[in-house]
Design a protein around this motif. Structure first.
Motif, short mmCIF file in Angstrom:
data_model
loop_
_atom_site.label_atom_id
_atom_site.label_comp_id
_atom_site.label_asym_id
_atom_site.label_seq_id
_atom_site.Cartn_x
_atom_site.Cartn_y
_atom_site.Cartn_z
N LEU A 1 0.83 -1.21 0.00
CA LEU A 1 0.00 0.00 0.00
C LEU A 1 0.86 1.25 0.00
O LEU A 1 1.99 1.24 0.49
CB LEU A 1 -0.91 0.01 1.24
N GLU A 2 0.28 2.34 -0.52
CA GLU A 2 1.03 3.60 -0.54
C GLU A 2 0.47 4.63 0.43
O GLU A 2 0.84 5.80 0.38
CB GLU A 2 1.02 4.16 -1.97
N GLU A 3 -0.41 4.18 1.31
CA GLU A 3 -1.01 5.10 2.27
C GLU A 3 0.04 5.67 3.22
O GLU A 3 1.11 5.07 3.41
CB GLU A 3 -2.09 4.37 3.09
N LYS A 4 -0.30 6.81 3.82
CA LYS A 4 0.66 7.46 4.73
C LYS A 4 0.19 7.44 6.18
O LYS A 4 0.90 7.82 7.09
CB LYS A 4 0.86 8.92 4.29
N ALA A 5 -1.07 7.03 6.36
CA ALA A 5 -1.62 7.01 7.72
C ALA A 5 -2.47 5.75 7.90
O ALA A 5 -3.05 5.24 6.94
CB ALA A 5 -2.48 8.25 7.95
N GLU B 1 -8.01 9.53 1.05
CA GLU B 1 -7.42 8.50 0.17
C GLU B 1 -6.00 8.12 0.58
O GLU B 1 -5.46 7.14 0.07
CB GLU B 1 -7.49 8.93 -1.30
N ASP B 2 -5.40 8.86 1.50
CA ASP B 2 -4.06 8.51 1.99
C ASP B 2 -4.12 7.71 3.30
O ASP B 2 -3.10 7.50 3.95
CB ASP B 2 -3.23 9.78 2.20
N CYS B 3 -5.34 7.31 3.68
CA CYS B 3 -5.51 6.58 4.95
C CYS B 3 -5.97 5.14 4.71
O CYS B 3 -6.84 4.88 3.87
CB CYS B 3 -6.57 7.26 5.82
N ALA B 4 -5.40 4.22 5.47
CA ALA B 4 -5.88 2.84 5.51
C ALA B 4 -6.56 2.64 6.86
O ALA B 4 -6.15 3.23 7.87
CB ALA B 4 -4.72 1.87 5.37
N VAL B 5 -7.62 1.83 6.87
CA VAL B 5 -8.38 1.58 8.10
C VAL B 5 -8.29 0.09 8.46
O VAL B 5 -8.43 -0.76 7.58
CB VAL B 5 -9.87 1.96 7.89
N VAL B 6 -8.06 -0.20 9.73
CA VAL B 6 -8.05 -1.60 10.18
C VAL B 6 -9.31 -1.84 11.01
O VAL B 6 -9.55 -1.14 12.00
CB VAL B 6 -6.80 -1.90 11.04
N ALA C 1 -15.82 6.41 3.37
CA ALA C 1 -14.90 7.53 3.58
C ALA C 1 -13.84 7.62 2.47
O ALA C 1 -12.99 8.50 2.52
CB ALA C 1 -14.20 7.39 4.94
N ASN C 2 -13.90 6.70 1.51
CA ASN C 2 -12.91 6.64 0.43
C ASN C 2 -11.52 6.29 0.95
O ASN C 2 -10.51 6.83 0.50
CB ASN C 2 -12.89 7.98 -0.34
N MET C 3 -11.48 5.37 1.91
CA MET C 3 -10.21 4.90 2.46
C MET C 3 -10.00 3.43 2.10
O MET C 3 -10.95 2.76 1.67
CB MET C 3 -10.23 5.05 3.99
N THR C 4 -8.79 2.94 2.29
CA THR C 4 -8.49 1.53 2.03
C THR C 4 -8.90 0.72 3.26
O THR C 4 -8.48 1.05 4.37
CB THR C 4 -6.98 1.36 1.76
#
Ligand code: BG6
Ligand code: MG
Length: 219
Positions: free
Chosen positions: A3-7, A165-170, A183-186
């Motif tokens: 992934l290229e997310e930053k947060a 779009e720069d955030c991934a969610v667990v 939210a348009n997140m991964t």
């Protein structure tokens, strides 16, 4: 997958810690008192859902209707009981896997946040020794709409100063995966319920698997 997310925004209950058993005990005590059937399967439906929405799910099996005032008193009673149980949580309840993975993600340059529906978030993080760890916390006290609404994750991104779009969610819950996608997140699914919903971007093998897919912010 890389992934290229930053947060990374973490759900709390069922992801960072395992409060399910305490929620279950506290709701069970209330349901028993009201003579309403309640079991672990119904408890699973409460994952990621706000306190009042959880109560409504439990009351689906009640044979009478209750006033708003009565419902608020029930929710308060459950929460008092739940908070007593939370006092048993301690720093050793934070698993080594979660602790070392969070520390390594930070070392790799990721911003780390919590996005939880729980109004007890800060108390729980304090019990686990994580009171000052995260770069931002968005919780049940910040929002008017609970998951699957994206509000809590958008609020976490805003507090981090990051684009969604720069955030991934667990997440461990279906409602949470839905919220992350809205939210348009991964969306990264950690557990059964989240995996079964089919809307996630990736199934984590375990918490440590984050280190395989997040090579470093900005790399
Ligand atoms: C979520 C839990 O994190 O928080 C739900 O998964 C819970 O089960 C919700 O109902 C609200 O929690 P609290 O602590 O505000 O009652
Ligand atoms: Mg959860």
């Amino acid at each position: 997958m890389k992934l290229e997310e930053k947060a990374v925004i973490f759900d709390l209950d069922g992801v960072i810690c395992f409060t399910d058993k305490y929620h279950y005990q506290a709701w069970k005590a209330l349901a028993d008192k009201l003579g309403i059937y309640f079991d672990e399967k119904i408890n699973n439906r409460l994952r990621g859902v706000s306190r009042m929405a959880s109560l409504e799910i439990i009351l689906e099996r009640a044979d009478k209707t209750y006033t708003q005032e009565e419902k608020e008193a029930f929710a308060e009673e459950k929460n008092d009981n739940y908070k007593e149980l939370l006092k048993n949580m301690k720093e050793s309840d934070l698993s080594e896997e979660v602790k070392t993975t969070l520390e390594e993600l930070r070392a790799r340059g990721y911003l780390l946040a919590i996005g939880s529906s729980s109004k007890n978030t800060k108390f729980i993080l304090g019990q686990l020794g994580l009171g000052d760890f995260f770069d931002a916390i968005a919780d049940g006290t910040d929002i008017t709409h609970s998951k699957p609404d994206p509000e809590v994750f958008l609020k976490a991104a805003e507090k981090l100063g990051m684009k969604p779009e720069d955030c991934a969610v667990v997440e461990d819950a279906k409602a949470g995966i839905e919220a992350a996608k809205a939210a348009n997140m991964t969306a990264l699914a950690l557990d059964g319920d989240a995996r079964d919903c089919g809307m996630q971007d990736y199934n984590l093998e375990g918490f440590f698997d984050l280190l395989n897919i997040l090579p470093g912010a900005g790399e």
